[in-house]
Motif scaffolding. Structure first.
Motif, PDB file in Angstrom:
ATOM      1  N   SER A  75       0.818  -1.209   0.000  1.00  0.00           N
ATOM      2  CA  SER A  75       0.000   0.000   0.000  1.00  0.00           C
ATOM      3  C   SER A  75       0.857   1.266   0.000  1.00  0.00           C
ATOM      4  CB  SER A  75      -0.936   0.010   1.216  1.00  0.00           C
ATOM      5  OG  SER A  75      -0.222   0.274   2.423  1.00  0.00           O
ATOM      6  N   ARG A  76       2.086   1.164   0.487  1.00  0.00           N
ATOM      7  CA  ARG A  76       2.985   2.322   0.526  1.00  0.00           C
ATOM      8  C   ARG A  76       3.825   2.446  -0.743  1.00  0.00           C
ATOM      9  NH1 ARG A  76       5.568   0.935   6.463  1.00  0.00           N
ATOM     10  NH2 ARG A  76       3.623   0.202   7.421  1.00  0.00           N
ATOM     11  N   ALA A  77       3.796   1.426  -1.571  1.00  0.00           N
ATOM     12  CA  ALA A  77       4.693   1.392  -2.739  1.00  0.00           C
ATOM     13  C   ALA A  77       3.985   1.518  -4.067  1.00  0.00           C
ATOM     14  CB  ALA A  77       5.501   0.087  -2.719  1.00  0.00           C
TER      15      ALA A  77
ATOM     16  N   CYS B   3       6.874   3.566 -13.469  1.00  0.00           N
ATOM     17  CA  CYS B   3       7.435   2.344 -14.049  1.00  0.00           C
ATOM     18  C   CYS B   3       6.883   1.959 -15.418  1.00  0.00           C
ATOM     19  CB  CYS B   3       7.253   1.177 -13.084  1.00  0.00           C
ATOM     20  SG  CYS B   3       8.303   1.292 -11.610  1.00  0.00           S
ATOM     21  N   GLY B   4       5.822   2.592 -15.869  1.00  0.00           N
ATOM     22  CA  GLY B   4       5.273   2.233 -17.170  1.00  0.00           C
ATOM     23  C   GLY B   4       4.356   1.022 -17.136  1.00  0.00           C
ATOM     24  N   PHE B   5       4.065   0.504 -15.961  1.00  0.00           N
ATOM     25  CA  PHE B   5       3.055  -0.532 -15.772  1.00  0.00           C
ATOM     26  C   PHE B   5       2.366  -0.242 -14.445  1.00  0.00           C
ATOM     27  CE2 PHE B   5       7.050  -2.191 -14.112  1.00  0.00           C
ATOM     28  CZ  PHE B   5       6.702  -2.674 -12.868  1.00  0.00           C
ATOM     29  N   SER B   6       1.301  -0.983 -14.117  1.00  0.00           N
ATOM     30  CA  SER B   6       0.509  -0.603 -12.953  1.00  0.00           C
ATOM     31  C   SER B   6      -0.040  -1.815 -12.212  1.00  0.00           C
ATOM     32  CB  SER B   6      -0.647   0.311 -13.373  1.00  0.00           C
ATOM     33  OG  SER B   6      -1.502  -0.365 -14.282  1.00  0.00           O
ATOM     34  N   LEU B   7      -0.413  -1.583 -10.977  1.00  0.00           N
ATOM     35  CA  LEU B   7      -1.016  -2.613 -10.140  1.00  0.00           C
ATOM     36  C   LEU B   7      -2.506  -2.702 -10.432  1.00  0.00           C
ATOM     37  CD1 LEU B   7      -0.614  -4.587  -7.674  1.00  0.00           C
ATOM     38  CD2 LEU B   7      -1.352  -2.659  -6.243  1.00  0.00           C
TER      39      LEU B   7
ATOM     40  N   PHE C 142      13.756   0.043 -13.094  1.00  0.00           N
ATOM     41  CA  PHE C 142      12.432   0.328 -12.551  1.00  0.00           C
ATOM     42  C   PHE C 142      12.585   0.481 -11.035  1.00  0.00           C
ATOM     43  CE2 PHE C 142      12.181  -2.122 -16.391  1.00  0.00           C
ATOM     44  CZ  PHE C 142      11.145  -1.553 -17.120  1.00  0.00           C
ATOM     45  N   SER C 143      13.104   1.617 -10.617  1.00  0.00           N
ATOM     46  CA  SER C 143      13.600   1.763  -9.247  1.00  0.00           C
ATOM     47  C   SER C 143      12.515   1.568  -8.193  1.00  0.00           C
ATOM     48  CB  SER C 143      14.267   3.129  -9.076  1.00  0.00           C
ATOM     49  OG  SER C 143      13.368   4.172  -9.381  1.00  0.00           O
ATOM     50  N   ALA C 144      11.315   2.068  -8.433  1.00  0.00           N
ATOM     51  CA  ALA C 144      10.254   1.934  -7.432  1.00  0.00           C
ATOM     52  C   ALA C 144       9.862   0.468  -7.253  1.00  0.00           C
ATOM     53  CB  ALA C 144       9.045   2.764  -7.830  1.00  0.00           C
ATOM     54  N   PHE C 145       9.746  -0.252  -8.370  1.00  0.00           N
ATOM     55  CA  PHE C 145       9.389  -1.669  -8.277  1.00  0.00           C
ATOM     56  C   PHE C 145      10.541  -2.477  -7.687  1.00  0.00           C
ATOM     57  CE2 PHE C 145       8.674  -5.994  -9.870  1.00  0.00           C
ATOM     58  CZ  PHE C 145       7.343  -6.168  -9.536  1.00  0.00           C
ATOM     59  N   HIS C 146      11.753  -2.119  -8.046  1.00  0.00           N
ATOM     60  CA  HIS C 146      12.923  -2.818  -7.521  1.00  0.00           C
ATOM     61  C   HIS C 146      13.002  -2.659  -5.999  1.00  0.00           C
ATOM     62  CE1 HIS C 146      16.776  -4.765  -7.700  1.00  0.00           C
ATOM     63  NE2 HIS C 146      17.411  -3.713  -7.212  1.00  0.00           N
TER      64      HIS C 146
ATOM     65  N   LEU D  14      11.611  -5.525 -17.474  1.00  0.00           N
ATOM     66  CA  LEU D  14      11.618  -5.579 -16.009  1.00  0.00           C
ATOM     67  C   LEU D  14      12.418  -6.782 -15.513  1.00  0.00           C
ATOM     68  CD1 LEU D  14      10.531  -4.600 -13.219  1.00  0.00           C
ATOM     69  CD2 LEU D  14       8.554  -6.091 -13.633  1.00  0.00           C
ATOM     70  N   GLN D  15      12.272  -7.905 -16.197  1.00  0.00           N
ATOM     71  CA  GLN D  15      13.016  -9.104 -15.809  1.00  0.00           C
ATOM     72  C   GLN D  15      14.499  -8.960 -16.131  1.00  0.00           C
ATOM     73  OE1 GLN D  15      11.842 -11.811 -14.229  1.00  0.00           O
ATOM     74  NE2 GLN D  15      13.816 -12.856 -14.288  1.00  0.00           N
TER      75      GLN D  15
END
Length: 226
Positions: free
Chosen positions: A145-147, A155-159, A195-199, A188-189
């Motif tokens: 929820s915080r990320a 990141c160019g993609f979404s939850l 993708f710093s936020a996802f990483h 991403l792989q």
């Protein structure tokens, strides 16, 4: 938690054309009457097929929202008390089995109508099923929820949503991520640090996880979310 969802993994009969016939008939039902009578009363969000080279096959994944939340769920199964309802019989010729999950959505997980009203697109979906210690789902989803907002923004993609699997004592979570295309997912792989936020989220998440299974999915042409 917000919203109640039904996730279905189906195993088509291993015979030429069986999975195509199943999806065709299911698509007709979803497009006309919404769902077969007695089959959990849910409303279709998506129907997906895993890409090849990515797990067991042939396989079909369907995703539904249960109207009325837990109350609607209870009302439905009080009304339909038979052990095997009639419409199931029509499917046995095209599938050999399956596995169902009831998912409780988080406060940041949109419902079916929100997704359709916003005209959300998900040409490629990454499904992650995460195993956790007993009771770990709440902490894991709180971290997400915080990320998720920064991930969505950068990141160019979404939850699409974060869900706790019901009746599992907080030991399993499912995440669904929407990608605009396969190249973004592969990037991403291949280069996760881009993708710093996802990483950063992944580093946090790994400390909580005891198991992790991912599946790459694509929607049918009649899928409400596609």
């Amino acid at each position: 938690m917000s919203g109640l969802f039904f996730h279905e993994t189906l195993d088509p009969v291993r015979a030429p054309g069986a999975h195509t016939r199943y999806l065709s008939e299911l698509g007709e039902i979803v497009s006309t009457i919404g769902n077969a009578e007695g089959s959990a009363g849910a409303e279709s969000i998506a129907a997906w097929v895993p890409i090849f080279l990515n797990g067991d096959w042939p396989r079909i994944v369907t995703f539904w929202e249960m109207p009325g939340g837990w109350g609607g769920f209870a009302d439905h199964f009080e009304k339909y008390r038979e052990l095997f309802h009639g419409p199931l019989e029509r499917w046995y010729g095209e599938r050999s089995g399956g596995f169902d999950r009831i998912l409780a959505g988080t406060s940041f997980t949109p419902g079916r109508q929100q997704l359709l009203t916003a005209d959300r697109r998900a040409p490629v979906v990454l499904q992650q099923i995460v195993d956790l210690r007993s009771g770990g789902a709440e902490t894991y989803l709180d971290l997400l929820s915080r990320a998720w907002e920064e991930i969505d923004a950068t990141c160019g993609f979404s939850l699409l949503g974060g869900y706790e699997t019901a009746f599992r004592h907080g030991t399993e979570v499912m995440l669904l991520w929407a990608f605009p295309d396969m190249r973004t997912l592969v990037r991403l792989q291949e280069q996760p640090t881009e993708f710093s936020a996802f990483h950063a989220w992944q580093r946090q998440a790994r400390d909580q996880e005891s198991g992790h299974r991912a599946l790459i999915l694509r929607p049918t042409d009649w899928s409400p979310l596609r």
